[in-house]
Design an enzyme around this catalytic site. Sequence first.
Site, short mmCIF file in Angstrom:
data_model
loop_
_atom_site.label_atom_id
_atom_site.label_comp_id
_atom_site.label_asym_id
_atom_site.label_seq_id
_atom_site.Cartn_x
_atom_site.Cartn_y
_atom_site.Cartn_z
N MET A 102 -13.93 -11.74 6.07
CA MET A 102 -13.82 -10.28 6.03
C MET A 102 -14.00 -9.72 7.44
SD MET A 102 -16.25 -9.58 2.71
CE MET A 102 -17.46 -10.82 3.21
N GLY A 189 -18.78 -7.22 8.63
CA GLY A 189 -17.89 -8.29 9.09
C GLY A 189 -18.52 -9.64 8.81
N SER A 190 -17.90 -10.45 7.98
CA SER A 190 -18.59 -11.65 7.51
C SER A 190 -17.64 -12.56 6.74
CB SER A 190 -19.76 -11.23 6.62
OG SER A 190 -19.34 -10.18 5.76
N ARG A 191 -18.22 -13.40 5.86
CA ARG A 191 -17.40 -14.36 5.14
C ARG A 191 -18.11 -14.77 3.84
NH1 ARG A 191 -16.77 -20.04 8.18
NH2 ARG A 191 -17.02 -21.41 6.39
#
Length: 224
Positions: A102, A189-191
């Site tokens: 993301m 902002g990440s995963r």
Amino acid sequence: MSLVDTVKNAFVPIHREGYPFIAAFGAATLFLGYFSSILFWIGLILTAWCVYFFRDPERVTPVDDRLVVSPADGIISAVGPAVPPRELGLGDVEMTRISVFMNVFSCHVNRSPVRGRIAKIEHRPGKFLNAELDKASTENERNGLVIESPNGTVAAVQIAGLVARRIVCWAEAGGSIGTGERFGLIRFGSRVDVFLPLTATPRVAVGQTAVGGETVLAEFGGVA
């Protein structure tokens, strides 16, 4: 369609986790605007982005226990075998991992990829490397859910990224969860990694865009 329904459909709901941030951005914008019109417009744009970031749209989730849906909006960054994080207690045997990255413009509300009982929730502190890096799975701060689904054990791991500094999870161990049900979010902002039994057949490829709660990542009992 009534006027009320039209207005409702014109605006995407904002998750309550975003209210303090939106208020802070708005207050900073007004403060800066007192000194400079340029700073005011910059602040206004950033405030609009903050509102957009915390959007929480409704999704239509497939009703089929054989399907595994995406836990997040973003880009498929990895599909392949990997050993799940040790703290999840799933052993050292490789499972099928599908990663969804993301960026700061993605919807960051996370959803369950399958339905079942939440057997375990485990948080681990760590680094804040770029979430697109493969080693982020083991080195970054993360929060994992282990779900006992009708097709075996599935894990969803929220991973903090370079900008993300806060993982939020409101699910509870021992409770049940439905496919596509919201369980948390990550700022900013990440995963999210999904670990699946090898009996699941991936239905996505690296580089594909995924929609949380809707895009089918894999299928149990499907033909490869």
